[in-house]
Design a protein around this motif. Sequence first.
Motif, PDB file in Angstrom:
ATOM      1  N   UNK A  37       0.831  -1.208   0.000  1.00 28.13           N
ATOM      2  CA  UNK A  37       0.000   0.000   0.000  1.00 28.13           C
ATOM      3  C   UNK A  37       0.863   1.255   0.000  1.00 28.13           C
ATOM      4  N   UNK A  38       1.937   1.234   0.795  1.00 23.52           N
ATOM      5  CA  UNK A  38       2.855   2.383   0.865  1.00 23.52           C
ATOM      6  C   UNK A  38       3.477   2.633  -0.513  1.00 23.52           C
ATOM      7  N   UNK A  39       3.993   1.592  -1.137  1.00 19.85           N
ATOM      8  CA  UNK A  39       4.653   1.733  -2.436  1.00 19.85           C
ATOM      9  C   UNK A  39       3.682   2.207  -3.503  1.00 19.85           C
ATOM     10  N   UNK A  40       2.469   1.661  -3.496  1.00 22.37           N
ATOM     11  CA  UNK A  40       1.464   2.082  -4.470  1.00 22.37           C
ATOM     12  C   UNK A  40       1.100   3.553  -4.275  1.00 22.37           C
ATOM     13  N   UNK A  41       0.923   3.965  -3.032  1.00 24.17           N
ATOM     14  CA  UNK A  41       0.629   5.365  -2.753  1.00 24.17           C
ATOM     15  C   UNK A  41       1.763   6.284  -3.184  1.00 24.17           C
ATOM     16  N   UNK A  42       3.005   5.845  -2.950  1.00 22.79           N
ATOM     17  CA  UNK A  42       4.162   6.657  -3.351  1.00 22.79           C
ATOM     18  C   UNK A  42       4.208   6.817  -4.868  1.00 22.79           C
ATOM     19  N   UNK A  43       3.927   5.748  -5.594  1.00 20.38           N
ATOM     20  CA  UNK A  43       3.960   5.805  -7.054  1.00 20.38           C
ATOM     21  C   UNK A  43       2.861   6.715  -7.602  1.00 20.38           C
ATOM     22  N   UNK A  44       1.674   6.649  -7.005  1.00 20.86           N
ATOM     23  CA  UNK A  44       0.585   7.528  -7.439  1.00 20.86           C
ATOM     24  C   UNK A  44       0.962   8.987  -7.195  1.00 20.86           C
ATOM     25  N   UNK A  45       1.503   9.263  -6.018  1.00 21.37           N
ATOM     26  CA  UNK A  45       1.926  10.636  -5.700  1.00 21.37           C
ATOM     27  C   UNK A  45       3.047  11.084  -6.629  1.00 21.37           C
ATOM     28  N   UNK A  46       3.995  10.216  -6.903  1.00 22.16           N
ATOM     29  CA  UNK A  46       5.099  10.554  -7.797  1.00 22.16           C
ATOM     30  C   UNK A  46       4.588  10.855  -9.203  1.00 22.16           C
ATOM     31  N   UNK A  47       3.609  10.082  -9.661  1.00 26.80           N
ATOM     32  CA  UNK A  47       3.029  10.312 -10.991  1.00 26.80           C
ATOM     33  C   UNK A  47       2.330  11.664 -11.056  1.00 26.80           C
ATOM     34  N   UNK A  48       1.563  11.984 -10.021  1.00 28.76           N
ATOM     35  CA  UNK A  48       0.834  13.250 -10.009  1.00 28.76           C
ATOM     36  C   UNK A  48       1.790  14.441  -9.954  1.00 28.76           C
ATOM     37  N   UNK A  49       2.847  14.330  -9.146  1.00 32.57           N
ATOM     38  CA  UNK A  49       3.821  15.414  -9.061  1.00 32.57           C
ATOM     39  C   UNK A  49       4.578  15.583 -10.371  1.00 32.57           C
ATOM     40  N   UNK A  50       4.946  14.470 -10.991  1.00 31.15           N
ATOM     41  CA  UNK A  50       5.654  14.547 -12.273  1.00 31.15           C
ATOM     42  C   UNK A  50       4.766  15.157 -13.352  1.00 31.15           C
ATOM     43  N   UNK A  51       3.506  14.756 -13.350  1.00 32.16           N
ATOM     44  CA  UNK A  51       2.562  15.307 -14.329  1.00 32.16           C
ATOM     45  C   UNK A  51       2.354  16.801 -14.117  1.00 32.16           C
ATOM     46  N   UNK A  52       2.265  17.216 -12.862  1.00 33.79           N
ATOM     47  CA  UNK A  52       2.103  18.635 -12.560  1.00 33.79           C
ATOM     48  C   UNK A  52       3.335  19.435 -12.976  1.00 33.79           C
ATOM     49  N   UNK A  53       4.535  18.855 -12.751  1.00 34.63           N
ATOM     50  CA  UNK A  53       5.763  19.552 -13.119  1.00 34.63           C
ATOM     51  C   UNK A  53       5.884  19.722 -14.634  1.00 34.63           C
ATOM     52  N   UNK A  54       5.387  18.760 -15.384  1.00 35.87           N
ATOM     53  CA  UNK A  54       5.429  18.853 -16.835  1.00 35.87           C
ATOM     54  C   UNK A  54       4.448  19.891 -17.370  1.00 35.87           C
ATOM     55  N   UNK A  55       3.325  20.048 -16.688  1.00 36.05           N
ATOM     56  CA  UNK A  55       2.308  20.994 -17.148  1.00 36.05           C
ATOM     57  C   UNK A  55       2.670  22.421 -16.807  1.00 36.05           C
TER      58      UNK A  55
END
Length: 205
Positions: free
Chosen positions: A180-198
């Motif tokens: 659960x921790x790893x999945x949550x970290x990956x979701x957060x990492x994806x959202x932050x990366x997507x926000x940084x690209x936008x």
Amino acid sequence: MISNTILSWPFATLVTALVMASIVLRLLRIRQLHVGLPLVVILVLVALLPMPWGPGMWARSYLGEFSISMGLLAVMFMQHRLGSPWYLPTSELRALNVLIVATAAWFYPMSLGLTYLDPYGLGFGDFRFSTALLLVGLAAWVMRAYGICLMLVAAQCAFALRLLPSDNLWDYLLDPWLTAWSLGWLVRDYLLTRKARRTPVAAAA
């Protein structure tokens, strides 16, 4: 060999204490090393107190046992958050969490009876399982994924010394909370990366 009972209970509580300290660090949003490190030390020492004073044993009673991998990931998270000079880079943490989630997606359905193969049974000392872990570790070393190497080596060394109450290697490598921790970290990492690209695109517009 030192008795399993003598080492397993305090070591398992230490792993739980590290996980609890990392959660508190995140909730308080602390990023300064000179503030976070003393706080982590205090939290771990308090969590290691015996029942009924220490929260570590209470957490183990209600949440179950954490794996060695969970304890290491908590330490890596704290290092990364506090900006320690020897923390793992984001790319290695990402690879580590992807491996954990992918392994859990295969392991838990199989262990719950999806097929006749029972991977949990391999954790009691099967040579094939140890060989597979060795190959994964070698591949990670070649790819310079040192976080994965560290996790595999630490889990197998702890298993050899029986530092946790379980006699199965899988319980040293994986647990539901880690997934659960790893999945949550990956979701957060994806959202932050997507926000940084936008952000640069929006600024240019």
